[in-house]
Design an enzyme around this catalytic site. Sequence first.
Site, PDB file in Angstrom:
ATOM      1  N   ARG A   1      25.333  82.468  -1.005  1.00 28.14           N
ATOM      2  CA  ARG A   1      24.977  81.084  -1.068  1.00 28.14           C
ATOM      3  C   ARG A   1      24.829  80.455   0.370  1.00 28.14           C
ATOM      4  O   ARG A   1      23.900  79.628   0.589  1.00 28.14           O
ATOM      5  CB  ARG A   1      26.045  80.423  -1.619  1.00 28.14           C
ATOM      6  CG  ARG A   1      26.297  80.540  -3.157  1.00 28.14           C
ATOM      7  CD  ARG A   1      27.689  79.980  -3.808  1.00 28.14           C
ATOM      8  NE  ARG A   1      27.772  78.680  -3.738  1.00 28.14           N
ATOM      9  CZ  ARG A   1      28.631  77.875  -3.751  1.00 28.14           C
ATOM     10  NH1 ARG A   1      30.055  78.364  -3.996  1.00 28.14           N
ATOM     11  NH2 ARG A   1      28.569  76.560  -3.551  1.00 28.14           N
TER      12      ARG A   1
ATOM     13  N   ARG B   1      35.377  88.767  -7.633  1.00 27.61           N
ATOM     14  CA  ARG B   1      35.200  87.546  -8.368  1.00 27.61           C
ATOM     15  C   ARG B   1      34.099  86.532  -8.222  1.00 27.61           C
ATOM     16  O   ARG B   1      33.443  86.666  -7.333  1.00 27.61           O
ATOM     17  CB  ARG B   1      36.646  86.678  -8.066  1.00 27.61           C
ATOM     18  CG  ARG B   1      36.520  86.032  -6.411  1.00 27.61           C
ATOM     19  CD  ARG B   1      37.917  85.425  -6.091  1.00 27.61           C
ATOM     20  NE  ARG B   1      37.452  85.011  -4.562  1.00 27.61           N
ATOM     21  CZ  ARG B   1      38.612  84.340  -3.969  1.00 27.61           C
ATOM     22  NH1 ARG B   1      39.449  84.225  -4.578  1.00 27.61           N
ATOM     23  NH2 ARG B   1      38.381  84.201  -2.663  1.00 27.61           N
TER      24      ARG B   1
ATOM     25  N   ASP C   1      32.686  82.509  -8.304  1.00 29.91           N
ATOM     26  CA  ASP C   1      33.125  81.263  -8.411  1.00 29.91           C
ATOM     27  C   ASP C   1      32.746  80.432  -9.611  1.00 29.91           C
ATOM     28  O   ASP C   1      31.839  80.476 -10.464  1.00 29.91           O
ATOM     29  CB  ASP C   1      32.595  80.310  -7.247  1.00 29.91           C
ATOM     30  CG  ASP C   1      33.173  80.975  -5.742  1.00 29.91           C
ATOM     31  OD1 ASP C   1      34.573  81.541  -5.761  1.00 29.91           O
ATOM     32  OD2 ASP C   1      32.463  80.710  -4.691  1.00 29.91           O
TER      33      ASP C   1
END
Length: 246
Positions: A195, A50, A52
Site C-alpha cells: 500500500r 494476514r 487487513d
Amino acid sequence: MRRIKLTISYDGTNYAGYQVQPNGNTIQAEIEAVLTRMHGGKVKVVASGRTDARVHALGQVLHFDTSLGMPADRFVKALNAMLPDDILVKDAEEVDASFHARYGAKRKEYRYVVRQEDDPFRRHYAVTVTYPLDVERIRQAIRLLVGTHDFTSFSVTKAEVVDRVRTIYAAELLETEGELIFRFIGSGFLYNQVRIMVGTLIEVGRGKYEPADISRMLAARDRRVAGITAPPHGLYLWNVNYEKVD
C-alpha cells in the site's frame, strides 16, 4: 492426524481483516468456527499471512490438522455450505505434516487496483483517483523496486520485524478495462509495504516525485521520505507459491 491445505478467496469488505481479534469479525474466525462445528472441538487454521480490514484475497492459503477421515476434496463442499457467501474455499488437498502455510511460502503476489472514473459497482474493490496520472512515469519508477532491498521506507514505522530486507521478483503496471493494476511478486512483504509502494507510485504519476526518487527513498531507510499509504480496499492477495525459487 492429517494436514489439509486450503486455497480460499474472500471479499474483505465487511471484515476487520483476516486474523482473529477481540473486536470485529474476521475471516479466520469464520473458518475456524465452521471447522470447530465439523470436528466437535476447537480447530486452529494457519494462513500464509494476514490481510487487513477491507483487503481482499483470490489465493490465500491455509492449513489445519484434522482427525476426520473424509477425503480432502470433500472439505470444499462441506465448508462452502456453512461459510458466508463472501468467503469461498476453492481447493483442498492433503499435504505432508511438514507443510506450513506461512513458513513454507516462497513467493507471494499482490495486486492493487486503481480506477480513474467513479463506478458505484467497483467502489469496494478499486480505489478511485480522479486526477491525471502519467503512466509512463509510474512504469519507470516501479521497475526500481525490483530486486533485493531494505524496504524500511516502505513499511510502517513501528513494524514488529527487525529485518526489513525483502526481494521483489517482478513489479509492473497493467492497464485493463479502465483500470490500472499494480502487480508485485516477492519473497514476502512487510506490513503495509504494498500500500505504501502504490501510494508513492501514484504520487510519482501525479508529479509529486520523480521516478528516480524511488532509489533515493530505498537508500534512505526512512518512512518519512516515501509517499502516502494507499487505501486498503484496492489491495488483493492474488497468489501464494510454495515451489522453490530458482
